[in-house]
Design a protein around this motif. Sequence first.
Motif, mmCIF file in Angstrom:
data_model
loop_
_atom_site.group_PDB
_atom_site.id
_atom_site.type_symbol
_atom_site.label_atom_id
_atom_site.label_comp_id
_atom_site.label_asym_id
_atom_site.label_seq_id
_atom_site.Cartn_x
_atom_site.Cartn_y
_atom_site.Cartn_z
ATOM 1 N N PRO A 175 0.809 -1.231 0.000
ATOM 2 C CA PRO A 175 0.000 0.000 0.000
ATOM 3 C C PRO A 175 0.837 1.272 0.000
ATOM 4 O O PRO A 175 0.453 2.283 -0.595
ATOM 5 C CB PRO A 175 -0.842 -0.122 1.277
ATOM 6 C CG PRO A 175 -0.160 -1.150 2.121
ATOM 7 C CD PRO A 175 0.507 -2.076 1.171
ATOM 8 N N LEU A 176 2.015 1.225 0.627
ATOM 9 C CA LEU A 176 2.917 2.370 0.595
ATOM 10 C C LEU A 176 3.496 2.544 -0.805
ATOM 11 O O LEU A 176 3.624 3.675 -1.304
ATOM 12 C CB LEU A 176 4.054 2.198 1.600
ATOM 13 C CG LEU A 176 3.717 2.285 3.088
ATOM 14 C CD1 LEU A 176 3.155 0.965 3.599
ATOM 15 C CD2 LEU A 176 4.958 2.647 3.897
ATOM 16 N N ALA A 177 3.840 1.411 -1.430
ATOM 17 C CA ALA A 177 4.392 1.465 -2.786
ATOM 18 C C ALA A 177 3.379 2.050 -3.763
ATOM 19 O O ALA A 177 3.744 2.803 -4.678
ATOM 20 C CB ALA A 177 4.796 0.061 -3.229
ATOM 21 N N GLU A 178 2.112 1.725 -3.594
ATOM 22 C CA GLU A 178 1.080 2.253 -4.487
ATOM 23 C C GLU A 178 0.985 3.769 -4.372
ATOM 24 O O GLU A 178 0.926 4.488 -5.379
ATOM 25 C CB GLU A 178 -0.274 1.612 -4.162
ATOM 26 C CG GLU A 178 -1.387 2.086 -5.080
ATOM 27 C CD GLU A 178 -2.700 1.382 -4.812
ATOM 28 O OE1 GLU A 178 -3.490 1.232 -5.755
ATOM 29 O OE2 GLU A 178 -2.936 0.996 -3.654
ATOM 30 N N THR A 179 0.978 4.283 -3.138
ATOM 31 C CA THR A 179 0.938 5.734 -2.926
ATOM 32 C C THR A 179 2.178 6.405 -3.509
ATOM 33 O O THR A 179 2.095 7.455 -4.151
ATOM 34 C CB THR A 179 0.846 6.044 -1.416
ATOM 35 O OG1 THR A 179 -0.319 5.414 -0.878
ATOM 36 C CG2 THR A 179 0.762 7.541 -1.173
ATOM 37 N N TRP A 180 3.342 5.779 -3.294
ATOM 38 C CA TRP A 180 4.605 6.311 -3.817
ATOM 39 C C TRP A 180 4.597 6.338 -5.338
ATOM 40 O O TRP A 180 5.052 7.311 -5.948
ATOM 41 C CB TRP A 180 5.739 5.428 -3.298
ATOM 42 C CG TRP A 180 7.092 5.724 -3.856
ATOM 43 C CD1 TRP A 180 7.944 6.730 -3.497
ATOM 44 C CD2 TRP A 180 7.785 4.969 -4.867
ATOM 45 N NE1 TRP A 180 9.117 6.647 -4.219
ATOM 46 C CE2 TRP A 180 9.047 5.579 -5.066
ATOM 47 C CE3 TRP A 180 7.464 3.834 -5.610
ATOM 48 C CZ2 TRP A 180 9.974 5.096 -5.979
ATOM 49 C CZ3 TRP A 180 8.386 3.354 -6.525
ATOM 50 C CH2 TRP A 180 9.622 3.977 -6.703
ATOM 51 N N TRP A 181 4.074 5.294 -5.971
ATOM 52 C CA TRP A 181 4.049 5.222 -7.430
ATOM 53 C C TRP A 181 3.121 6.290 -8.010
ATOM 54 O O TRP A 181 3.460 6.913 -9.036
ATOM 55 C CB TRP A 181 3.605 3.834 -7.870
ATOM 56 C CG TRP A 181 3.670 3.630 -9.356
ATOM 57 C CD1 TRP A 181 2.624 3.468 -10.215
ATOM 58 C CD2 TRP A 181 4.853 3.575 -10.170
ATOM 59 N NE1 TRP A 181 3.073 3.319 -11.503
ATOM 60 C CE2 TRP A 181 4.443 3.378 -11.503
ATOM 61 C CE3 TRP A 181 6.216 3.663 -9.881
ATOM 62 C CZ2 TRP A 181 5.347 3.280 -12.557
ATOM 63 C CZ3 TRP A 181 7.114 3.566 -10.935
ATOM 64 C CH2 TRP A 181 6.669 3.365 -12.253
#
Length: 228
Positions: A175-181
């Motif tokens: 979920p953090l990676a999705e926000t970062w992307w």
Amino acid sequence: MSFINFNGKVKKMNHKPKGVTELVFEVPTKELGNRIQNLAEMIDKDVKVEIESDIVRYNVQINANTERPIVNYEVDQSGVVYIAKPESEQLEAELGLPEEKPKIEEKPMEIEREVVDRFIVEGMAPEQEGFPENMSEIAKRRIEGESYRKLATELEMSSGTIVDLINDYRAAVAPLAETWWEWKEDQANEAVPMRKDEEAADVDLDSSQSVKDDSDGNDQKEEEDGAA
């Protein structure tokens, strides 16, 4: 000994007699290229197979009443992802209201593994509770090509355990990676230069201004000649 790696789909899994499971893969021919002969030579031979999904599956806790995530993330200017305090909590704190106890549900989500892996490799993934302190570095080493066996030997655990550990870590930071992307894509869009039609409009505007300036200059010269 031949080695082949490729991207494809697992189409079927058939349980056969004598404790045998048959797997059927579908691979684009262009994906194999000239390696297809190597694959043909492996028919009816013993092979070692490692399969890794291109999708990371994870669960997000949501408020059943609002259908919004319980935990939200934001990204600072340097790309670091952090937990954002929900607006409801801020309002409750300001007004001195009792904390809301929402009904929580689990919502299954998916994200491309490549996005999560880039998040880890670029050093943006934080350490997570319940994992070894250097879990992000362990996952990075695997993503960059180090074998599960080597990692397992170094960490004194089985290969199966290290596989599960890395997969669980991917799901934890997904979920953090999705926000970062999403933040990276927004940054890239903001940096995109003007479209050609916008550039043409600017050129036309500049040309019009240049013609106007020339016209004004000629008018002024004619007035000066007349006065002379």
